[in-house]
Every structure is written in C-alpha cells, then in structure tokens.
Design an enzyme around this catalytic site. Structure first.
Site, mmCIF file in Angstrom:
data_model
loop_
_atom_site.group_PDB
_atom_site.id
_atom_site.type_symbol
_atom_site.label_atom_id
_atom_site.label_comp_id
_atom_site.label_asym_id
_atom_site.label_seq_id
_atom_site.Cartn_x
_atom_site.Cartn_y
_atom_site.Cartn_z
ATOM 1 C CE LYS A 39 -1.756 1.598 3.985
ATOM 2 N NZ LYS A 39 -1.440 3.014 4.266
ATOM 3 C CG ASN A 40 2.447 2.716 3.574
ATOM 4 O OD1 ASN A 40 1.259 3.018 3.428
ATOM 5 N ND2 ASN A 40 2.987 2.488 4.767
ATOM 6 C CB CYS A 133 -4.273 6.722 10.702
ATOM 7 S SG CYS A 133 -4.693 5.132 10.053
ATOM 8 N NE ARG A 138 0.444 10.107 10.301
ATOM 9 C CZ ARG A 138 0.084 9.063 9.579
ATOM 10 N NH1 ARG A 138 -1.143 8.636 9.611
ATOM 11 N NH2 ARG A 138 0.950 8.436 8.820
ATOM 12 C CG ASP A 326 2.572 1.173 9.533
ATOM 13 O OD1 ASP A 326 2.167 2.026 10.336
ATOM 14 O OD2 ASP A 326 2.812 1.416 8.336
ATOM 15 N NE ARG A 418 -6.625 4.702 5.507
ATOM 16 C CZ ARG A 418 -5.647 4.921 6.379
ATOM 17 N NH1 ARG A 418 -5.892 4.944 7.657
ATOM 18 N NH2 ARG A 418 -4.409 5.134 5.981
HETATM 19 C C1 UD1 Z 1 4.429 6.573 6.599
HETATM 20 C C2 UD1 Z 1 3.489 5.422 6.331
HETATM 21 C C3 UD1 Z 1 2.847 4.944 7.614
HETATM 22 C C4 UD1 Z 1 3.915 4.600 8.645
HETATM 23 C C5 UD1 Z 1 4.885 5.760 8.820
HETATM 24 C C6 UD1 Z 1 6.057 5.434 9.715
HETATM 25 C C7 UD1 Z 1 2.741 5.943 4.091
HETATM 26 C C8 UD1 Z 1 1.628 6.297 3.205
HETATM 27 N N1 UD1 Z 1 2.487 5.869 5.386
HETATM 28 O O1 UD1 Z 1 3.638 7.633 7.119
HETATM 29 O O2 UD1 Z 1 2.075 3.766 7.321
HETATM 30 O O3 UD1 Z 1 3.288 4.351 9.880
HETATM 31 O O4 UD1 Z 1 5.421 6.153 7.545
HETATM 32 O O5 UD1 Z 1 6.723 4.300 9.257
HETATM 33 O O6 UD1 Z 1 3.828 5.679 3.644
HETATM 34 N N2 UD1 Z 1 6.645 14.120 11.193
HETATM 35 C C9 UD1 Z 1 6.892 15.420 11.519
HETATM 36 N N3 UD1 Z 1 6.976 16.328 10.511
HETATM 37 C C10 UD1 Z 1 6.830 15.998 9.195
HETATM 38 C C11 UD1 Z 1 6.587 14.640 8.877
HETATM 39 C C12 UD1 Z 1 6.511 13.721 9.911
HETATM 40 O O7 UD1 Z 1 7.019 15.764 12.691
HETATM 41 O O8 UD1 Z 1 6.917 16.859 8.322
HETATM 42 C C13 UD1 Z 1 6.545 13.119 12.282
HETATM 43 C C14 UD1 Z 1 5.152 12.484 12.333
HETATM 44 O O9 UD1 Z 1 4.240 13.284 13.059
HETATM 45 C C15 UD1 Z 1 5.438 11.174 13.033
HETATM 46 C C16 UD1 Z 1 6.840 10.826 12.518
HETATM 47 O O10 UD1 Z 1 7.395 12.030 12.013
HETATM 48 O O11 UD1 Z 1 5.451 11.342 14.409
HETATM 49 C C17 UD1 Z 1 6.854 9.776 11.434
HETATM 50 O O12 UD1 Z 1 6.083 10.215 10.346
HETATM 51 P P1 UD1 Z 1 6.409 9.823 8.841
HETATM 52 O O13 UD1 Z 1 7.610 8.951 8.788
HETATM 53 O O14 UD1 Z 1 6.415 11.057 8.029
HETATM 54 O O15 UD1 Z 1 5.147 8.964 8.472
HETATM 55 P P2 UD1 Z 1 4.230 9.083 7.187
HETATM 56 O O16 UD1 Z 1 5.082 9.345 6.000
HETATM 57 O O17 UD1 Z 1 3.102 9.988 7.467
#
Ligand code: UD1
Length: 456
Positions: A39-40, A133, A138, A326, A418
């Site tokens: 999915k991701n 989610c 986030r 995850d 999802r």
């Molecule tokens: C992706 C995955 C999700 C997985 C996560 C961590 C997809 C579509 N989703 O989510 O399934 O759980 O990686 O492996 O690929 N953060 C910030 N600032 C930012 C971006 C992130 O503070 O600009 C923080 C987030 O709030 C969170 C942490 O970093 O606490 C990890 O987030 P991130 O690695 O970005 O996850 P996603 O890309 O949203």
C-alpha cells in the site's frame, strides 16, 4: 492514449460504513496466503507518476480504499487512470489542476505527497493539509522546510499549503537537506521533487524504509538519477524530463507481517509469499524471540509455525530498519496471550495506543503509561463487540478475534478497507471462521449460519 474512466473501487465514507466483521475464534489456520502489493509504495508511486509526462504502467497495485482515494485525487488533478486487476495505467501528460481537492486530501495523508512532484513539474502546487489515520498530530513541517530549501515559496493559508517557484523559468534548485527526523513522507516528497530540480540534492537522515527505495527505483526506471535510497543519505541529480515506465510494486511487508502474527496467535502453520524476507527482519526476530518458528522456504516465501505457548518480549517501534510502528498493534494482540509481561514502547507516533481499550474489552490486561503499554499475558481472550480506531488497530482486533473464545464483532471497517486487500477471503481460505455483514446485523451461531466453505 488512456481513456478517462471512473474507477470501479468504491470508497464508502466513514459515516456511511455500517458494515461489521464477525469472527468466531479458536480455529486452527493452515495453508498459504498470497501477499498483495505494498500500500505505502503504491500510494507514493502513484504520486510519483505526476513526474512523468508520458504513460506509466504500475503492476501489483492493491485494490484498497486508500488507492481509490489517491486515484480520485489524481483524476481531480486532470490525470487519466485505468485500473484492470492489479494493473494501474496513469497518463499524466496533462495536469490540468494545481490544487488538490480538500475533501479527498483530508481522507488520506499520503495524498499530501503530491506536493513534491506537482511543484517540480508545474512550479506551483496547492495542497490542503492532510488527514489520514487518527494516530497523532502528523505535521508536514519537514516536507515544507525541504521544499523551501529547494527554492520554493510556501505559504499556509486557510488550511491550504500553497507552494510555488517564482521566476520566468520556475524550477526547483538542488539543495542539501538534513531531516530532523527520518520521515518517510518527507523523504519521498523531497526525493520526488529533486528528480526534476536544477542540480544535485542531498537528503541526509533520510528514511530508509523499503517503500522509499521502491519509489526511488520507480523514479530511476523513468530515468531519474538517484543514489543511496534505502540508506540514510540519498543523492539525486535533477533531470529536465523523465519518461514512460512499466513498474512492479514490491510486496506489502506489513500485510505479510500481519499474517505471520495470525499464524502465531492461532498456534498454526501458515506460509506467506511473495515477500522480501529482508524487509521483515525486525518482525521475524520478534516472532522468534517469543518462541514461534519462522522458516525461509524460498527467497520469497516464509513459513510460520506458532508455538503452543509464546513468551513475553519488549518491543520499541523505530524508523526502519527498527521495528515498524505499523506492526505494533498486531504484536500487542499477540503479546496479550503470551506468558509474562511485555513492554511496548511507541516512539514514532503519539496517540497510537488506542487499540488498548478495545483489547482490554476482550479480556487483555494492558496498562498505558505515556507512550508505553505494559502487557500482562492472560491465558485467554473472549470475543466481544469492539470498534476499530485506525488501520493497524483494526488488524490487531481481527487477530485478537481469531484467537479469542467465542464471537468478536468489529465495527468501523472503513479503516481495515484502507490497507488490507481481500482480508476476509484470505483468512477464510486458510480456515478462519469470519464473515462480513454489510449493514449492521447479528448472526446467531456459527454452527447454523457460518460454514467457512460457503461464506462469500
Ligand atoms: C508513513 C506510512 C505509515 C507509517 C509511517 C512510519 C505511508 C503512506 N504511510 O507515514 O504507514 O506508519 O510512515 O513508518 O507511507 N513528522 C513530523 N513532521 C513531518 C513529517 C513527519 O514531525 O513533516 C513526524 C510524524 O508526526 C510522526 C513521525 O514524524 O510522528 C513519522 O512520520 P512519517 O515517517 O512522516 O510517516 P508518514 O510518511 O506519514
């Protein structure tokens, strides 16, 4: 030329979803589970298709509500899409819109990732702040700061991130970017943006997840120059233009991990393929630590043999190659039935322990202290009505239901839809007793109403 079509996958709004999943636990599972595309990866690569001014063919695309949502966003931007089975054709020759629609982006955090490729291709992108989610704040500050380092002006007004590159030749510029945290999404956004930037971009402290490497491979197959994806330093040499591609998405390591836990929690034997065992190193290591056997049957197939009883272990979620957030909820379900006390520490997302209350309703003994969950193993779970709170929490409840005595009824299946393709059928095929009822309903007893052989 690909015709514009409506995609066939339905995406019921959360409010409209009245369906429930009924599970009668304590069946022994046996057989093989075919793992779908990741999915991701699929979501990031669909966003990456915006970089391509020709046709893209993606293979091994799972049929999921999130994929349907991302498809709707690409359609709204003016792209043409056609999905046949697991093949998705995308024609991004003409991007007619630079603003992604709020109603769609708010449903899917990954849709924010379109900001990078749109900005790189058009010099302008307007994307609402994302949803997804309910597992924490986030934010997208790392995406935004990286794009600014590449020369973009970014303003956030009325909940919309408006990014643009000024000048007569609006092109992002290569930059040295250090991410304060190895965010998967920020790494993907910036890597995509950099493929069409002027000059070299270096992303340090980059996310190393296999899905980041898959996206990089996809971009490289379109002619992008990327080195180091899958390590913590990614170097991208910007190109003027990318070209058409036919690309196969990697298998879903989280789906595979969920089925491995299904084998363990039901003390059963299951094989899963296709998978990439290296993507599951942390998960396999924890399964072995609790006493399950995990055997590599072939380079792309694993077999799990659950033990009669499992032992407690501590888990801390971390960016890859650490233990994946995850898989945290699914392992919590497993550890509720293991001998001894386990401590699970969630470090990636705040607010990702909401399944605890539901597992406790089923007889688990879990206490939460900050970002720690202390799981005291119990001899038995008992089926109960429970509500799924997010995608992986839903999976944890399904796993708990498979192991519990009696009937578990899970509501709010839109979360499950999802991220798990054909979950009910895949579990039925290996002997689980469960059925999905569209519209709330009550089934009296498994013996009269539920013969696994004839449940659709
Ligand atoms: C992706 C995955 C999700 C997985 C996560 C961590 C997809 C579509 N989703 O989510 O399934 O759980 O990686 O492996 O690929 N953060 C910030 N600032 C930012 C971006 C992130 O503070 O600009 C923080 C987030 O709030 C969170 C942490 O970093 O606490 C990890 O987030 P991130 O690695 O970005 O996850 P996603 O890309 O949203």
């Amino acid at each position: 030329m690909i015709p514009t079509i409506g995609l066939t996958e339905s995406h019921a709004s959360p409010e409209a979803d009245k369906s429930v999943l009924e599970i009668w636990g304590r069946s022994t599972l046996k057989g093989h589970v075919r793992i779908s595309g990741a999915k991701n990866s699929a979501l990031a690569i669909m966003a990456g298709a915006l970089l391509c001014p020709e046709d893209c063919r993606l293979r091994n695309v799972p049929s999921l509500a999130d994929v349907a949502s991302m498809s709707q966003i690409l359609l709204a931007l003016g792209l043409k899409l056609e999905k046949n089975g697991d093949i998705l054709d995308i024609d991004a020759r003409n991007i007619r819109q630079s603003q992604a629609p709020y109603e769609l982006v708010s449903q899917l955090r990954a849709s924010f990732f379109v900001i990078g490729p749109m900005l790189a291709r058009l010099g302008v992108a307007k994307v609402p702040l994302p949803g997804g989610c309910a597992i924490g704040a986030r934010p997208v500050d790392l995406h935004v700061r990286g794009l600014q380092a590449m020369g973009a002006d970014v303003q956030i007004e009325h909940g919309i991130v408006h990014a643009y590159v000024s000048g007569s030749n609006p092109r992002l510029k290569g930059a040295n970017i250090y991410l304060d945290y190895p965010s998967v999404g920020a790494t993907e956004t910036l890597m995509m943006a950099a493929t069409l930037a002027d000059g070299e971009t270096i992303i340090e402290n980059a996310a190393q997840e296999p899905e980041v490497a898959d996206l990089a491979n996809f971009c490289q197959a379109m002619g992008a120059r990327i080195r180091g994806a899958g390590t913590n330093t990614i170097i991208i040499d910007g190109m003027k233009r990318l070209h058409s591609v036919d690309y196969n998405i990697i298998p879903d390591r989280i789906e595979a991990g969920t089925f491995l836990v299904a084998g363990a929690i039901t003390h059963s034997e299951l094989s899963v393929s296709p998978i990439v065992p290296d993507h599951l190193t942390a998960v396999i290591s924890k399964l072995r630590a609790i006493g399950a056997k995990v055997i590599t049957e072939s380079p792309n197939c694993l077999r799990i043999i659950g033990a009669e009883s499992h032992i407690a272990t501590d888990i801390e979620t971390l960016p890859y190659p650490g233990f994946p957030t995850d898989m945290q909820a699914q392992f919590m379900a497993l550890l509720t039935l293991s001998d001894g006390d386990s401590v699970i520490t969630e470090t990636v997302f705040e607010n990702r322990l909401r399944h605890v209350a539901e597992l406790n309703r089923m007889g688990a003994d879990i206490r939460v202290k900050g970002n720690h969950a202390i799981v005291r193993g119990v001899p038995m779970l008992s089926g109960a009505p429970v509500v799924a709170t997010d995608l992986r929490a839903s999976a944890a409840l399904v796993l708990a239901g498979l192991a519990a005595e009696g009937k578990t009824t899970i509501k709010a299946l839109q979360h499950l839809d999802r991220g798990y393709e054909n979950l009910v059928a895949k579990l039925q095929n290996v002997g689980a007793r469960l059925q999905r009822l569209e519209g709330e309903g009550e089934t009296e007893s498994p013996s009269t109403s539920l013969n696994p052989a004839n449940v659709a």
